[in-house]
Scaffold this active site. Structure first.
Site, PDB file in Angstrom:
ATOM      1  N   HIS A  98       0.884  -1.164   0.000  1.00  0.00           N
ATOM      2  CA  HIS A  98       0.000   0.000   0.000  1.00  0.00           C
ATOM      3  C   HIS A  98       0.925   1.218   0.000  1.00  0.00           C
ATOM      4  O   HIS A  98       2.018   1.164   0.570  1.00  0.00           O
ATOM      5  CB  HIS A  98      -0.820   0.102   1.284  1.00  0.00           C
ATOM      6  N   ASP A 101       2.442   1.712   3.344  1.00  0.00           N
ATOM      7  CA  ASP A 101       3.347   0.675   3.881  1.00  0.00           C
ATOM      8  C   ASP A 101       4.772   1.106   3.587  1.00  0.00           C
ATOM      9  O   ASP A 101       5.700   0.828   4.342  1.00  0.00           O
ATOM     10  CB  ASP A 101       3.164  -0.677   3.179  1.00  0.00           C
ATOM     11  N   MET A 132       2.161  -5.844  -7.776  1.00  0.00           N
ATOM     12  CA  MET A 132       0.871  -5.235  -7.403  1.00  0.00           C
ATOM     13  C   MET A 132       1.076  -4.083  -6.428  1.00  0.00           C
ATOM     14  O   MET A 132       1.973  -4.125  -5.585  1.00  0.00           O
ATOM     15  CB  MET A 132      -0.006  -6.326  -6.759  1.00  0.00           C
ATOM     16  N   GLU A 225     -11.280  -6.404  -4.489  1.00  0.00           N
ATOM     17  CA  GLU A 225     -11.236  -7.421  -3.425  1.00  0.00           C
ATOM     18  C   GLU A 225     -12.437  -7.258  -2.500  1.00  0.00           C
ATOM     19  O   GLU A 225     -12.605  -6.223  -1.858  1.00  0.00           O
ATOM     20  CB  GLU A 225      -9.930  -7.261  -2.649  1.00  0.00           C
ATOM     21  N   LYS A 227     -15.004  -8.237   0.730  1.00  0.00           N
ATOM     22  CA  LYS A 227     -14.979  -8.723   2.117  1.00  0.00           C
ATOM     23  C   LYS A 227     -16.331  -8.378   2.728  1.00  0.00           C
ATOM     24  O   LYS A 227     -16.833  -7.269   2.507  1.00  0.00           O
ATOM     25  CB  LYS A 227     -13.838  -8.037   2.870  1.00  0.00           C
ATOM     26  N   GLU A 261     -10.095 -13.256  -1.885  1.00  0.00           N
ATOM     27  CA  GLU A 261      -9.253 -13.713  -0.763  1.00  0.00           C
ATOM     28  C   GLU A 261      -9.966 -14.831  -0.012  1.00  0.00           C
ATOM     29  O   GLU A 261     -11.128 -14.703   0.371  1.00  0.00           O
ATOM     30  CB  GLU A 261      -8.967 -12.546   0.185  1.00  0.00           C
ATOM     31  N   HIS A 264     -11.838 -14.013   3.216  1.00  0.00           N
ATOM     32  CA  HIS A 264     -13.000 -13.124   3.122  1.00  0.00           C
ATOM     33  C   HIS A 264     -14.271 -13.882   2.772  1.00  0.00           C
ATOM     34  O   HIS A 264     -15.342 -13.565   3.282  1.00  0.00           O
ATOM     35  CB  HIS A 264     -12.722 -12.010   2.116  1.00  0.00           C
ATOM     36  N   ASP A 289      -5.580 -13.560  -3.312  1.00  0.00           N
ATOM     37  CA  ASP A 289      -5.007 -13.468  -1.966  1.00  0.00           C
ATOM     38  C   ASP A 289      -5.199 -14.802  -1.260  1.00  0.00           C
ATOM     39  O   ASP A 289      -6.328 -15.205  -0.948  1.00  0.00           O
ATOM     40  CB  ASP A 289      -5.701 -12.349  -1.166  1.00  0.00           C
ATOM     41  N   ASP A 299     -11.625 -11.941  11.222  1.00  0.00           N
ATOM     42  CA  ASP A 299     -10.662 -11.999  10.110  1.00  0.00           C
ATOM     43  C   ASP A 299      -9.307 -12.483  10.620  1.00  0.00           C
ATOM     44  O   ASP A 299      -8.559 -11.737  11.238  1.00  0.00           O
ATOM     45  CB  ASP A 299     -10.533 -10.579   9.534  1.00  0.00           C
ATOM     46  N   ASP A 301      -6.685 -14.260   8.825  1.00  0.00           N
ATOM     47  CA  ASP A 301      -5.491 -14.166   7.964  1.00  0.00           C
ATOM     48  C   ASP A 301      -4.424 -15.190   8.312  1.00  0.00           C
ATOM     49  O   ASP A 301      -3.236 -14.862   8.418  1.00  0.00           O
ATOM     50  CB  ASP A 301      -4.897 -12.743   8.017  1.00  0.00           C
ATOM     51  N   ASP A 331      -1.659 -13.187   1.443  1.00  0.00           N
ATOM     52  CA  ASP A 331      -2.132 -12.060   2.250  1.00  0.00           C
ATOM     53  C   ASP A 331      -2.500 -12.586   3.633  1.00  0.00           C
ATOM     54  O   ASP A 331      -3.672 -12.768   3.958  1.00  0.00           O
ATOM     55  CB  ASP A 331      -3.332 -11.392   1.579  1.00  0.00           C
TER      56      ASP A 331
HETATM   57  C1  GLT Z   1      -5.820  -5.523   4.518  1.00  0.00           C
HETATM   58  C2  GLT Z   1      -6.930  -6.444   4.086  1.00  0.00           C
HETATM   59  C3  GLT Z   1      -6.461  -7.286   2.973  1.00  0.00           C
HETATM   60  C4  GLT Z   1      -6.298  -6.505   1.706  1.00  0.00           C
HETATM   61  C5  GLT Z   1      -5.206  -5.540   1.778  1.00  0.00           C
HETATM   62  C6  GLT Z   1      -5.223  -4.696   0.523  1.00  0.00           C
HETATM   63  S1  GLT Z   1      -5.178  -4.631   3.207  1.00  0.00           S
HETATM   64  O1  GLT Z   1      -4.804  -6.255   5.087  1.00  0.00           O
HETATM   65  O2  GLT Z   1      -7.350  -7.229   5.198  1.00  0.00           O
HETATM   66  O3  GLT Z   1      -7.284  -8.375   2.770  1.00  0.00           O
HETATM   67  O4  GLT Z   1      -5.952  -7.390   0.676  1.00  0.00           O
HETATM   68  O5  GLT Z   1      -5.703  -3.437   0.720  1.00  0.00           O
HETATM   69 MN    MN Z   2      -6.460  -9.388   0.977  1.00  0.00          MN
HETATM   70 MN    MN Z   3      -7.915 -10.244   4.856  1.00  0.00          MN
END
Ligand code: GLT
Ligand code: MN
Ligand code: MN
Length: 431
Positions: A98, A101, A132, A225, A227, A261, A264, A289, A299, A301, A331
């Site tokens: 980003h 970042d 990206m 993306e 969510k 993702e 998500h 992702d 969430d 991750d 991700d």
């Molecule tokens: C954040 C989010 C991710 C996205 C990123 C891109 S930022 O961490 O939870 O799933 O992919 O903006």
């Molecule tokens: Mn993501």
């Molecule tokens: Mn995420």
């Protein structure tokens, strides 16, 4: 980068299968001084074995300091060049970011120039690319009520301006995919915003930014993306399918696709593989992702494949069978308990799990019994398929007259238990 590998490493390329074990035993026997070089050489050799796949990480993934909504960071922050070093060590293909970042939101021009110079050197030294880039449209309090969909026209304009600048930055590093994750594009109460207006505002912003990219000659492809929730109570465009429906209504649908993702869709209890399949079929899978997530939880991750291995297997099989050639972006972040070395294990593990599942997908495709079962469950009928392929008055007439006995049809054998068990045995490594 491969060109720069020493002759010892080149020999090691032949031993691809045994690299992880070899690396560990070499490192165990080498003195502490030889360690950084050895690690780097092995990473380069590992990378050469991986050129088939473009494994990438975001600065925010391995750089995640372990903060959560209830607790402070558990790890020291890592600078972008240090993150590039780590990704070089684990043999990643690329690094994404980003805008903030890389460059803090309040950095001066001089500070930004210094940061860019150091990061460019670090990615070059580590043989990384930046496929990206994206914009942070969620962290700063200015976006507390959304960015492109904010109720304030000035905030909406600022969000577009910030994205234009972030697109310039990504292009400077060679990025060709631009991700849009609308973390703050949502509501807690629908009293706050008209959801139809929100869709219109979002579309307007994207149409504007597509034209900006075209005029600047950036060559970006936009990847949306989805969510369903977190950090907002309800986020607009909750699932990948929402974006697949939006895209044909945009000014430049050809340059827009999706970045689904795993976590998500799993948060919403959905089958991620089916969402990705839809994107593939519509030629809209521009980026992906990879991570993992227990269904119905916050969430998380998690590391790819660490929670739902069976889903991960079918996902990898889907991507491999359809020859997805874009970046495979992890991700995710390491557990909050992990230290620097363990974060590296997290990164290596992400790559290794994908590779192992890719081998298993090939095994599945080559398995004689599985193939025989697939033949048994798929019944082709050329004549009928020709009839139903496209409508004509004649075809409709013939179809109405066709002799299709539902009782006979209901008796076809579908040994799905056997098929699934064989799949599980491949995943468990006993087949
Ligand atoms: C954040 C989010 C991710 C996205 C990123 C891109 S930022 O961490 O939870 O799933 O992919 O903006
Ligand atoms: Mn993501
Ligand atoms: Mn995420």
């Amino acid at each position: 980068m491969i060109k720069r590998i020493g002759s010892r490493s080149r020999k090691l390329l032949i031993l691809t299968e045994f690299l992880p074990t070899l690396r560990d035993s070499f490192i165990a026997r080498a003195g502490a001084n030889a360690l950084p070089n050895l690690t780097r050489n092995f990473a380069m050799a590992e990378k050469a074995t991986q050129k088939k796949h473009k494994f990438t990480f975001g600065l925010w993934t391995v750089g995640n300091p372990g903060r959560d909504p209830f607790g402070e960071p558990t790890r020291a922050p890592l600078s972008p060049p240090k993150i590039a070093d780590m990704l070089g060590d684990v043999g990643a293909y690329g690094v994404n970011f980003h805008d903030n970042d890389l460059i803090p939101i309040d950095a001066t021009e001089q500070q930004a120039a210094d940061i860019k110079r150091d990061f460019k050197k670090a990615i070059k030294d580590n043989g990384l690319v930046v496929p990206m880039a994206t914009t942070n449209l969620f962290g700063d309090p200015v976006f507390k009520d959304g960015a492109f969909t904010s109720n304030n026209a000035k905030v909406r304009a600022y969000a577009i301006q910030k994205t234009m600048r972030a697109m310039d930055l990504g292009a400077e590093f060679g990025a060709k995919i631009y991700v849009f994750w609308g973390g703050r594009e949502g509501v807690e109460t629908d009293a706050a915003k008209n959801p139809v207006d929100a869709i219109k505002r979002f579309r307007e912003a994207i149409d504007f930014l597509c034209d900006y990219s075209i005029e600047q000659g950036f060559g970006y492809k936009f990847a949306f993306e989805a969510k369903p929730n977190e950090p907002r109570g309800h986020i607009y465009f909750a699932v990948t399918g929402s974006y697949l429906a939006l895209i044909p209504t945009l000014k430049h649908p050809e340059m827009c696709g999706v970045n689904p993702e795993v976590a998500h869709e799993h948060m919403a209890g959905l089958n991620f593989v089916h969402q990705v399949a839809a994107a593939i079929e519509m030629k809209k899978l521009f980026h992906i992702d990879l991570n993992d997530q227990e269904f119905g939880r916050y969430d998380q991750d998690f590391r790819f494949g660490s929670a739902n291995l069976k889903h991960a297997f079918f996902l990898v099989k889907l991507l491999e069978d359809h020859k997805y050639a874009g970046p495979l972006h992890f991700d995710a972040h390491a557990y909050r308990q992990s230290d620097y070395e363990d974060v590296k294990e997290f990164a290596r593990g992400s790559i290794r799990t994908y590779q192992l599942l890719s081998d298993k997908a090939a095994k599945w495709n080559a398995d004689k019994e599985i193939q025989a079962l697939l033949r048994e469950i798929n019944h082709e009928d050329n004549l009928l398929s020709k009839l139903t392929k496209s409508y004509s008055t004649g075809n409709a007439k013939k179809l109405l007259a066709a002799d299709l006995d539902r009782k006979v049809l209901a008796n076809y054998r579908l040994p799905y238990e056997r098929l699934d068990q064989l799949t599980m045995e491949i995943i468990m490594g006993v087949r």
